[in-house]
Each structure stands twice: as C-alpha cells, then as structure tokens.
Design a protein around this motif. Sequence first.
Motif, mmCIF file in Angstrom:
data_model
loop_
_atom_site.group_PDB
_atom_site.id
_atom_site.type_symbol
_atom_site.label_atom_id
_atom_site.label_comp_id
_atom_site.label_asym_id
_atom_site.label_seq_id
_atom_site.Cartn_x
_atom_site.Cartn_y
_atom_site.Cartn_z
ATOM 1 N N GLY A 1 0.825 -1.211 0.000
ATOM 2 C CA GLY A 1 0.000 0.000 0.000
ATOM 3 C C GLY A 1 0.856 1.256 0.000
ATOM 4 N N GLU A 2 1.881 1.272 0.841
ATOM 5 C CA GLU A 2 2.787 2.419 0.889
ATOM 6 C C GLU A 2 3.527 2.588 -0.440
ATOM 7 O OE1 GLU A 2 5.402 2.205 4.248
ATOM 8 O OE2 GLU A 2 3.744 2.015 5.667
ATOM 9 N N ALA A 3 3.939 1.467 -1.035
ATOM 10 C CA ALA A 3 4.637 1.529 -2.320
ATOM 11 C C ALA A 3 3.714 2.109 -3.393
ATOM 12 C CB ALA A 3 5.135 0.147 -2.733
ATOM 13 N N GLN A 4 2.431 1.706 -3.385
ATOM 14 C CA GLN A 4 1.484 2.238 -4.368
ATOM 15 C C GLN A 4 1.266 3.731 -4.153
ATOM 16 O OE1 GLN A 4 0.314 0.563 -6.994
ATOM 17 N NE2 GLN A 4 -0.531 2.506 -7.657
ATOM 18 N N LYS A 5 1.156 4.147 -2.886
ATOM 19 C CA LYS A 5 0.998 5.581 -2.597
ATOM 20 C C LYS A 5 2.213 6.357 -3.094
ATOM 21 C CE LYS A 5 -1.906 5.168 1.506
ATOM 22 N NZ LYS A 5 -1.958 5.331 2.972
ATOM 23 N N LEU A 6 3.400 5.806 -2.878
ATOM 24 C CA LEU A 6 4.616 6.481 -3.334
ATOM 25 C C LEU A 6 4.689 6.531 -4.862
ATOM 26 C CD1 LEU A 6 7.198 5.102 -0.769
ATOM 27 C CD2 LEU A 6 6.291 7.415 -0.908
ATOM 28 N N LYS A 7 4.238 5.470 -5.531
ATOM 29 C CA LYS A 7 4.219 5.486 -6.993
ATOM 30 C C LYS A 7 3.256 6.558 -7.494
ATOM 31 C CE LYS A 7 5.439 0.658 -7.875
ATOM 32 N NZ LYS A 7 4.956 -0.652 -8.346
ATOM 33 N N ASP A 8 2.064 6.638 -6.867
ATOM 34 C CA ASP A 8 1.090 7.664 -7.264
ATOM 35 C C ASP A 8 1.653 9.060 -7.019
ATOM 36 O OD1 ASP A 8 -0.629 5.631 -7.938
ATOM 37 O OD2 ASP A 8 -1.818 5.766 -6.090
ATOM 38 N N SER A 9 2.262 9.241 -5.869
ATOM 39 C CA SER A 9 2.854 10.540 -5.549
ATOM 40 C C SER A 9 3.956 10.884 -6.534
ATOM 41 C CB SER A 9 3.408 10.509 -4.120
ATOM 42 O OG SER A 9 4.087 11.688 -3.821
ATOM 43 N N ASN A 10 4.762 9.909 -6.882
ATOM 44 C CA ASN A 10 5.847 10.121 -7.842
ATOM 45 C C ASN A 10 5.292 10.512 -9.205
ATOM 46 O OD1 ASN A 10 8.423 10.194 -8.910
ATOM 47 N ND2 ASN A 10 8.470 8.011 -9.343
ATOM 48 N N SER A 11 4.238 9.835 -9.650
ATOM 49 C CA SER A 11 3.665 10.183 -10.956
ATOM 50 C C SER A 11 3.052 11.582 -10.921
ATOM 51 C CB SER A 11 2.634 9.145 -11.389
ATOM 52 O OG SER A 11 1.521 9.160 -10.509
ATOM 53 N N ASN A 12 2.405 11.964 -9.805
ATOM 54 C CA ASN A 12 1.862 13.316 -9.679
ATOM 55 C C ASN A 12 2.976 14.354 -9.719
ATOM 56 O OD1 ASN A 12 -0.751 12.377 -9.487
ATOM 57 N ND2 ASN A 12 -0.794 12.413 -7.267
ATOM 58 N N ILE A 13 4.059 14.070 -9.046
ATOM 59 C CA ILE A 13 5.193 14.993 -9.031
ATOM 60 C C ILE A 13 5.797 15.105 -10.431
ATOM 61 C CG2 ILE A 13 7.554 15.279 -8.169
ATOM 62 C CD1 ILE A 13 6.546 14.197 -5.474
ATOM 63 N N GLN A 14 5.893 13.986 -11.149
ATOM 64 C CA GLN A 14 6.432 14.019 -12.512
ATOM 65 C C GLN A 14 5.543 14.872 -13.419
ATOM 66 O OE1 GLN A 14 9.329 12.958 -13.581
ATOM 67 N NE2 GLN A 14 9.878 12.065 -11.615
ATOM 68 N N GLU A 15 4.203 14.737 -13.265
ATOM 69 C CA GLU A 15 3.281 15.560 -14.058
ATOM 70 C C GLU A 15 3.464 17.039 -13.723
ATOM 71 O OE1 GLU A 15 -0.755 14.226 -13.680
ATOM 72 O OE2 GLU A 15 -0.225 12.174 -14.204
ATOM 73 N N LYS A 16 3.604 17.334 -12.430
ATOM 74 C CA LYS A 16 3.789 18.721 -12.006
ATOM 75 C C LYS A 16 5.097 19.274 -12.577
ATOM 76 C CE LYS A 16 2.501 22.175 -9.386
ATOM 77 N NZ LYS A 16 1.319 22.944 -9.656
#
Length: 189
Positions: free
Chosen positions: A81-96
Amino acid sequence: MATSVQLHQLKNNFPDKSYCMGRSDSCAPSSSKACREKLRRDKLNDKFVELGSFLEPGRPPKTDKAAILIDAARMVKQLRGEAQKLKDSNSNIQEKIKELKVEKNELRDEKQRLKAEKEKLEQLMKSMNAQPSFLTHPPPIPAAFAPQGQVPGNKLMPFMSYPGVAMWQFMPPASVDTSQDHVLRPPVA
C-alpha cells in the motif's frame, strides 16, 4: 544459532551418533532421511525466528509460526500500500514537473519577447532624441476642406494648429496651479 539445550535435546532424540551427529555437525553421507529432515526443519525454524525478529525488532521473537506468517502477510500488504501511494505521488510529481517546465519555457519566451520589445523601444527613444526639437508642419489639409480657389499642396496653405500637442506642458507650474483661483479671480456676478 542453536543453544546447548537444543543440541542436547537433538542428541537425546537420536542417541546413536552414527544415526545423526546433531545440528552443528553435518549428517554423515550414509545418514538417514530422518536426520536430513530434522536439519531441514531446524533450518526452517531458524528462518521463522529470523523473520519474526525482522517484523518486530526490539521485541522477543514469536515462536508461533502462524502468528509470524500473519504478521508477515500484514506487513507485506502494508508495504505494498505504501509503495502504491509512493508510486502515485511520484507520478503526480512528474506531471507537475512537466507542467512547470512548460510554464518555464513559456515565461522564457515571453521574457525574450519583452526584451526584444524593450530594445526596440530604446532604439525608438534614441532616434527621437536625435531628431531636432522643433515641431514639424502638420500634414496638408485634404482638398475637400481646403479654402476655395486654393490648390492642394500649395506652400501658402494655412494650417489650423498642431493637433495632439497639449500646450499646458510648456506653461510654468505657477500658471497651471488652480488651487487659489477662487481667491485670485472671484466669479463675476
């Protein structure tokens, strides 16, 4: 890893030394299947103890294999779950980051455009300062508005005024000040 009590119990289970030499000694090449199975189970038990100590460091390790497996499964789910949250956060940061790069490029282009416009205005100001300071003649009056009998383009053509030039700019500030007009020039009755 084995304590002396565990080794003593192991030797008591297998009193004949040729049958199984114990955990610290390897089984003899002609040893029985039971000895190999016992070593495998002991090794597996050690891995369970090691896993239990990883799951809850600082606490005494659990000996119940089912509890260790339940804790390990819970920990794996939590980490996924934490890994998925970090992946989502990483993709959001990449988009930003992509959005900010686009905005940065737009701002850079606008800066270049403004810089060119500034240089153009500076050149225009320099060229205006280089011209003489007298006013030029206004354009000739169109033929439709020319007085009767006068040919357009004639040098004697009168000009009306200098359009677009405010004369108050050339007056001294004391003449432009109207704050005391009511005292200096009272209204006529």
